[in-house]
Design a protein around this motif. Structure first.
Motif, PDB file in Angstrom:
ATOM      1  N   LEU A 656       0.818  -1.208   0.000  1.00  0.00           N
ATOM      2  CA  LEU A 656       0.000   0.000   0.000  1.00  0.00           C
ATOM      3  C   LEU A 656       0.852   1.259   0.000  1.00  0.00           C
ATOM      4  N   VAL A 657       1.742   1.348   0.960  1.00  0.00           N
ATOM      5  CA  VAL A 657       2.528   2.568   1.142  1.00  0.00           C
ATOM      6  C   VAL A 657       4.001   2.215   1.203  1.00  0.00           C
ATOM      7  N   SER A 658       4.788   2.840   0.373  1.00  0.00           N
ATOM      8  CA  SER A 658       6.228   2.635   0.390  1.00  0.00           C
ATOM      9  C   SER A 658       6.901   3.817   1.053  1.00  0.00           C
ATOM     10  N   SER A 659       7.802   3.544   1.985  1.00  0.00           N
ATOM     11  CA  SER A 659       8.499   4.637   2.647  1.00  0.00           C
ATOM     12  C   SER A 659       9.478   5.320   1.701  1.00  0.00           C
ATOM     13  N   ALA A 660       9.719   4.746   0.527  1.00  0.00           N
ATOM     14  CA  ALA A 660      10.539   5.421  -0.472  1.00  0.00           C
ATOM     15  C   ALA A 660       9.783   6.580  -1.100  1.00  0.00           C
ATOM     16  N   ASN A 661       8.459   6.594  -0.934  1.00  0.00           N
ATOM     17  CA  ASN A 661       7.639   7.674  -1.467  1.00  0.00           C
ATOM     18  C   ASN A 661       7.399   8.687  -0.350  1.00  0.00           C
ATOM     19  N   CYS A 662       8.212   9.728  -0.316  1.00  0.00           N
ATOM     20  CA  CYS A 662       8.159  10.683   0.795  1.00  0.00           C
ATOM     21  C   CYS A 662       6.784  11.323   0.944  1.00  0.00           C
ATOM     22  N   SER A 663       6.132  11.607  -0.189  1.00  0.00           N
ATOM     23  CA  SER A 663       4.855  12.317  -0.142  1.00  0.00           C
ATOM     24  C   SER A 663       3.737  11.474   0.439  1.00  0.00           C
ATOM     25  N   ALA A 664       3.984  10.168   0.641  1.00  0.00           N
ATOM     26  CA  ALA A 664       2.965   9.342   1.263  1.00  0.00           C
ATOM     27  C   ALA A 664       2.665   9.809   2.683  1.00  0.00           C
ATOM     28  N   CYS A 665       3.683  10.309   3.369  1.00  0.00           N
ATOM     29  CA  CYS A 665       3.515  10.765   4.748  1.00  0.00           C
ATOM     30  C   CYS A 665       3.740  12.262   4.908  1.00  0.00           C
ATOM     31  N   HIS A 666       4.649  12.806   4.123  1.00  0.00           N
ATOM     32  CA  HIS A 666       5.009  14.214   4.239  1.00  0.00           C
ATOM     33  C   HIS A 666       4.251  15.052   3.217  1.00  0.00           C
ATOM     34  N   SER A 667       4.144  16.318   3.495  1.00  0.00           N
ATOM     35  CA  SER A 667       3.529  17.249   2.557  1.00  0.00           C
ATOM     36  C   SER A 667       4.576  18.235   2.065  1.00  0.00           C
ATOM     37  N   ASP A 668       4.372  18.698   0.846  1.00  0.00           N
ATOM     38  CA  ASP A 668       5.273  19.673   0.238  1.00  0.00           C
ATOM     39  C   ASP A 668       6.720  19.173   0.307  1.00  0.00           C
ATOM     40  N   SER A 669       7.603  19.968   0.882  1.00  0.00           N
ATOM     41  CA  SER A 669       9.022  19.586   0.929  1.00  0.00           C
ATOM     42  C   SER A 669       9.506  19.374   2.350  1.00  0.00           C
ATOM     43  N   ASN A 670       8.581  19.070   3.274  1.00  0.00           N
ATOM     44  CA  ASN A 670       9.005  18.949   4.668  1.00  0.00           C
ATOM     45  C   ASN A 670       9.637  17.601   4.992  1.00  0.00           C
ATOM     46  N   PHE A 671      10.027  16.855   3.949  1.00  0.00           N
ATOM     47  CA  PHE A 671      10.770  15.629   4.184  1.00  0.00           C
ATOM     48  C   PHE A 671      12.272  15.867   4.103  1.00  0.00           C
ATOM     49  N   GLY A 672      12.683  17.094   3.810  1.00  0.00           N
ATOM     50  CA  GLY A 672      14.102  17.390   3.669  1.00  0.00           C
ATOM     51  C   GLY A 672      14.809  17.488   4.999  1.00  0.00           C
ATOM     52  N   LEU A 673      16.127  17.362   4.961  1.00  0.00           N
ATOM     53  CA  LEU A 673      16.919  17.424   6.186  1.00  0.00           C
ATOM     54  C   LEU A 673      16.908  18.810   6.804  1.00  0.00           C
ATOM     55  N   GLU A 674      16.475  19.821   6.039  1.00  0.00           N
ATOM     56  CA  GLU A 674      16.323  21.154   6.621  1.00  0.00           C
ATOM     57  C   GLU A 674      15.327  21.139   7.771  1.00  0.00           C
ATOM     58  N   ASN A 675      14.423  20.164   7.744  1.00  0.00           N
ATOM     59  CA  ASN A 675      13.386  20.067   8.766  1.00  0.00           C
ATOM     60  C   ASN A 675      13.737  19.082   9.871  1.00  0.00           C
ATOM     61  N   ALA A 676      14.988  18.615   9.879  1.00  0.00           N
ATOM     62  CA  ALA A 676      15.399  17.705  10.949  1.00  0.00           C
ATOM     63  C   ALA A 676      15.259  18.409  12.297  1.00  0.00           C
ATOM     64  N   ARG A 677      14.903  17.653  13.307  1.00  0.00           N
ATOM     65  CA  ARG A 677      14.623  18.215  14.613  1.00  0.00           C
ATOM     66  C   ARG A 677      15.889  18.763  15.274  1.00  0.00           C
ATOM     67  N   SER A 678      15.695  19.444  16.360  1.00  0.00           N
ATOM     68  CA  SER A 678      16.819  20.091  17.046  1.00  0.00           C
ATOM     69  C   SER A 678      17.421  19.224  18.144  1.00  0.00           C
ATOM     70  N   THR A 679      16.790  18.110  18.444  1.00  0.00           N
ATOM     71  CA  THR A 679      17.290  17.236  19.507  1.00  0.00           C
ATOM     72  C   THR A 679      17.574  15.849  18.945  1.00  0.00           C
ATOM     73  N   PRO A 680      18.345  15.030  19.655  1.00  0.00           N
ATOM     74  CA  PRO A 680      18.668  13.689  19.164  1.00  0.00           C
ATOM     75  C   PRO A 680      17.419  12.827  18.989  1.00  0.00           C
ATOM     76  N   MET A 681      17.563  11.808  18.150  1.00  0.00           N
ATOM     77  CA  MET A 681      16.505  10.830  17.930  1.00  0.00           C
ATOM     78  C   MET A 681      16.950   9.498  18.507  1.00  0.00           C
ATOM     79  N   ARG A 682      16.046   8.849  19.231  1.00  0.00           N
ATOM     80  CA  ARG A 682      16.432   7.573  19.810  1.00  0.00           C
ATOM     81  C   ARG A 682      16.682   6.555  18.702  1.00  0.00           C
TER      82      ARG A 682
END
Length: 757
Positions: A656-682
């Motif tokens: 149904l949904v491939s994680s290779a398709n960014c737009s499946a979950c993200h909108s516009d261009s917010n899948f870019g690393l510019e939008n990476a969070r400011s704190t570590p990820m577990r």
């Protein structure tokens, strides 16, 4: 480019430049003519060189005298460049052909098990789509469209697929109508339609589908005459693939309807509890298949519904349920290949259909009036696609000289305002004089928080929680247990939860509200404590999860018994996370790169679709992050939806949904690393390892133990670390990173590498 006559190299050699010039000067201008412009050369690419194709039907008509369908279409690549060579291929096209009509036109008399001969249907005047090319399968008639193929079905010595030049083609299909004994033919007073499928064409096996409709009286094209749902209803879940179930037939609702007509019947077989093979027929219409497939027939916890085993799954009444058969996913022994547990439930009609309305003026753009038919209960057998033939599902009445099938809706009709209406009883809060789905009523309950107090000396947080269903207080008389979690979020950069998830205990007050007490002194999951975050000025994120008792078939609150058990229906709430400041005002909402609506378009009834998972039904994305926050959240998402992963054993999700398709979950261009969070990820909550923000985004797929993309896990990890990223370090190490992934992997580059459109 325009060309003039040219002088060949041989002439130039024979005469020489000078002699040729003299010869031309000596010519009498009145005796000769200037060279005329040649025809423009065709700008095109061959079908075997194309990487994508699209068709556009320009006109279509049917000649009743010659019984011939003809239409012209252009074939281009996405940039509009003509594509040639289609007519040279072995099996390039498949054509479906049909028209609007009525159920009566496609009706065939049949006998019930008791011998009753049914000669008509009560909904005979309902408009449906009729196929001009029906067929028979396993002795069962009316199984949809037998698509016409220009190479297979073209008469000998005739040309049925002709190239006209400039990327245009013409189809000529004589004697295309074959209704397989059904008593209807061409009708120029009805809207006609064709479905054109380029079927794995050229060396690159390209596919494309197009539906085209026209009015024979005006010869003008028209929009889809029976658009029931918005296409986004399907493609919101079926993301990143070009077909839903099979072949090259596309994933449009129009396309499905050309074959899976409302009168389609399929034959099938299943295995009973004793291992015996059982043969039966089932509804093969688009409606019947969608209802059956999305109800999760083989999922164990779905089959524990009231009356399920004794009524719905009665083998004599509804074999599709009783024998765990979904029409396509059986192995060689007749057992389901995988358990089905789709996050969209057919128990709520509005999961796919438009919200009910009394007036056509409020229909979404492009939808037809058929989009409203779901709550008008017009189809006498639609209930049976899920419920089978129990409780007079095949009820008949003698009307005149006919024995008429009236079905379930003779009693369960919403259109006459009675309380047994079929459609409305599938969801709660519709404010109609009809039954309601108590299982959905919990989503009508909201939680609010007030009187917040933080005692820094004891690291104790207290607040009051009120549960309300409209103006009705939902007290402990109706709720057996409440679970609460509290986290902290930075008011300035609210892109992550700051603390380990902290539980709260709720005690009941005399006025029906709850007092919640939270010990904020302990950290968790390798993260700072709630107390530390609050003392540093953080806002609060409060999540409540509970179930409310309602009386059966209503959204009316029902009190628990003396042992705190619900004798009605225990319905989960929406499990939303609220963001508040210590003074009780609205807090900063956690920012997420994922658009929650993209999640809810599939998970509109079960955010937690994992087998056996009973927690956080209908949760929003912030609620999920309360546990799966700061690292393994991303990894979990891509692990479940990933094309390469095992997805908790859920291969049905991967299709149904491939994680290779960014737009499946993200909108516009917010899948870019510019939008990476400011704190570590577990990275792994079991050993409290963390990744730096940019590294965590990439590593969640490319270094995850659930993946082995080209065997490059180790090289990907080394590459990330060489650029300053931390994949699996301590929280402090991940905080002190100087990663530079963004230097090369910009949003545009990420989109390019993941083949985003």
């Amino acid at each position: 480019m325009m060309k003039r006559y040219s002088i060949s190299a041989a002439i130039k050699t024979a005469f020489g430049v000078g002699a040729l010039s003299l010869a031309l000067i000596g010519c009498n201008g009145s005796d000769g003519k200037d060279g005329e412009d040649g025809k423009p050369g065709e700008i095109a690419i061959d079908i075997n060189s194309a990487t994508a194709v699209q068709t556009q039907v320009e006109q279509a008509s049917y000649d009743e005298t010659s019984k011939t369908l003809s239409f012209e279409f252009s074939l281009t690549n996405p940039n509009g460049v003509a594509v040639t060579g289609l007519e040279t291929l072995t099996d390039p096209l498949r054509i479906a052909f049909g028209r609007m009509g009525t159920r009566t036109e496609a009706f065939t008399p049949f006998s019930l098990e008791d011998g009753t001969q049914v000669t008509a249907r009560a909904d005979g005047n309902e408009q449906i789509w009729l196929s001009y090319r029906n067929t028979t399968k396993n002795g069962v008639p009316m199984t949809g469209t037998n698509n016409w193929r220009p190479t297979r079905d073209c008469p000998e010595n005739e040309t049925c697929l002709e190239y006209l030049g400039q990327g245009k083609y013409k189809i000529t299909a004589p004697n295309i109508i074959d209704t397989n004994g059904l008593d209807y033919d061409y009708d120029a007073n009805q809207i006609q339609g064709i479905y054109v499928m380029t079927y794995g064409v050229g060396q690159n096996k390209l596919k494309n589908v197009e539906a085209y409709y026209w009015d024979p009286l005006t010869q003008q094209s028209v929009s889809s005459p029976k658009k029931v749902v918005e296409m986004e209803t399907c493609t919101n879940c079926h993301v990143g693939q070009d077909h839903i179930r099979h072949g090259n037939y596309g994933n449009t609702a129009d396309g499905c309807g050309f074959c899976h007509t409302d009168y389609t019947v399929y034959s099938g077989s299943g295995v009973d509890g004793e291992g015996n093979t059982v043969e039966f027929n089932f509804d093969g219409s688009t409606k019947g298949l969608i209802h059956g497939i999305h109800s999760g027939l083989t999922e164990g916890d779905r089959r524990e519904l009231g009356k399920f085993s004794s009524v719905i799954a009665n083998p004599a009444k509804n074999p599709a349920f009783a024998y765990e058969f979904d029409g396509a996913a059986l192995d060689s022994e007749g057992n389901p290949k995988a358990e089905l547990n789709f996050p969209t439930s057919t128990a709520d009609c509005q999961s796919c259909h438009v919200s009910y309305t009394e007036t056509e003026e409020t229909l979404p753009e492009d939808l037809t009036t058929h989009a409203l038919a779901w709550f008008a209960d017009k189809d006498v057998v639609s209930c049976q696609s899920c419920h089978g033939d129990y409780h007079y599902g095949n009820r008949t009445e003698v009307i005149g000289e006919d024995t008429v099938l009236v079905g379930c809706v003779v009693c369960h009709s919403s259109s006459d305002g009675n309380t047994r209406g079929g459609a409305f009883r599938h969801f709660a809060g519709h404010e109609k004089d009809s039954r309601e789905a108590a299982s959905q009523a919990g989503t009508l309950v909201d939680a609010s928080y007030s009187q917040i107090n933080w005692d820094e000396a004891t690291s104790t947080l207290t607040f009051t929680m009120n549960l309300m269903k409209g103006e009705d207080a939902v007290t402990s008389d109706y709720v057996p247990r409440v679970t609460l979690y509290v986290n902290a979020i930075d008011a300035v950069s609210p892109d992550a939860f700051l603390a380990g998830r902290t539980s709260g205990s709720a005690s009941v007050n005399e006025d029906g509200s709850y007092t919640v007490t939270v010990d904020g002194s302990n950290g968790g999951y390798g993260l700072p404590s709630l107390a530390e975050a609050i003392n540093n000025g953080a806002d609060l994120a409060i999540t409540s999860s509970f179930s409310t008792c309602f009386s059966n078939k209503t959204s009316t609150l029902s009190a628990l018994d003396t042992e705190s058990n619900c004798t009605g229906v225990l319905s989960p709430n929406a499990a939303k996370t609220e963001f508040v400041k210590l003074d009780g005002t609205q807090g900063s909402e956690r920012a997420s790169a994922v658009d929650y609506e993209n999640c809810a378009s599939c998970h509109n009834n079960d955010m937690v679709a994992r087998k056996g998972a009973a927690h956080y039904r209908n949760a929003d994305i912030h609620t999920c992050a309360q546990c799966h926050e700061a690292g393994d959240y991303n990894s979990m998402i891509v692990r479940v939806h990933g094309t390469f992963g095992k997805a908790h054993g859920r291969e049905d999700v991967q299709s149904l949904v491939s994680s290779a398709n960014c737009s499946a979950c993200h909108s516009d261009s917010n899948f870019g690393l510019e939008n990476a969070r400011s704190t570590p990820m577990r990275w792994n909550r079991k050993d409290d390892t963390f990744s730096s923000p940019q590294a965590g985004v990439c590593a969640s797929c490319h270094v995850s133990s659930s993946y082995d993309i080209g065997g490059g896990q180790d090289s990907a990890k080394s590459h990330i670390e060489s650029m300053g990223g931390v994949v699996a370090g301590s929280y402090e190490e991940a905080m002190l990173n100087s990663e530079s992934c963004l230097t090369c992997h910009s949003t545009d580059k990420v989109a390019e590498l993941h083949k985003q459109d």
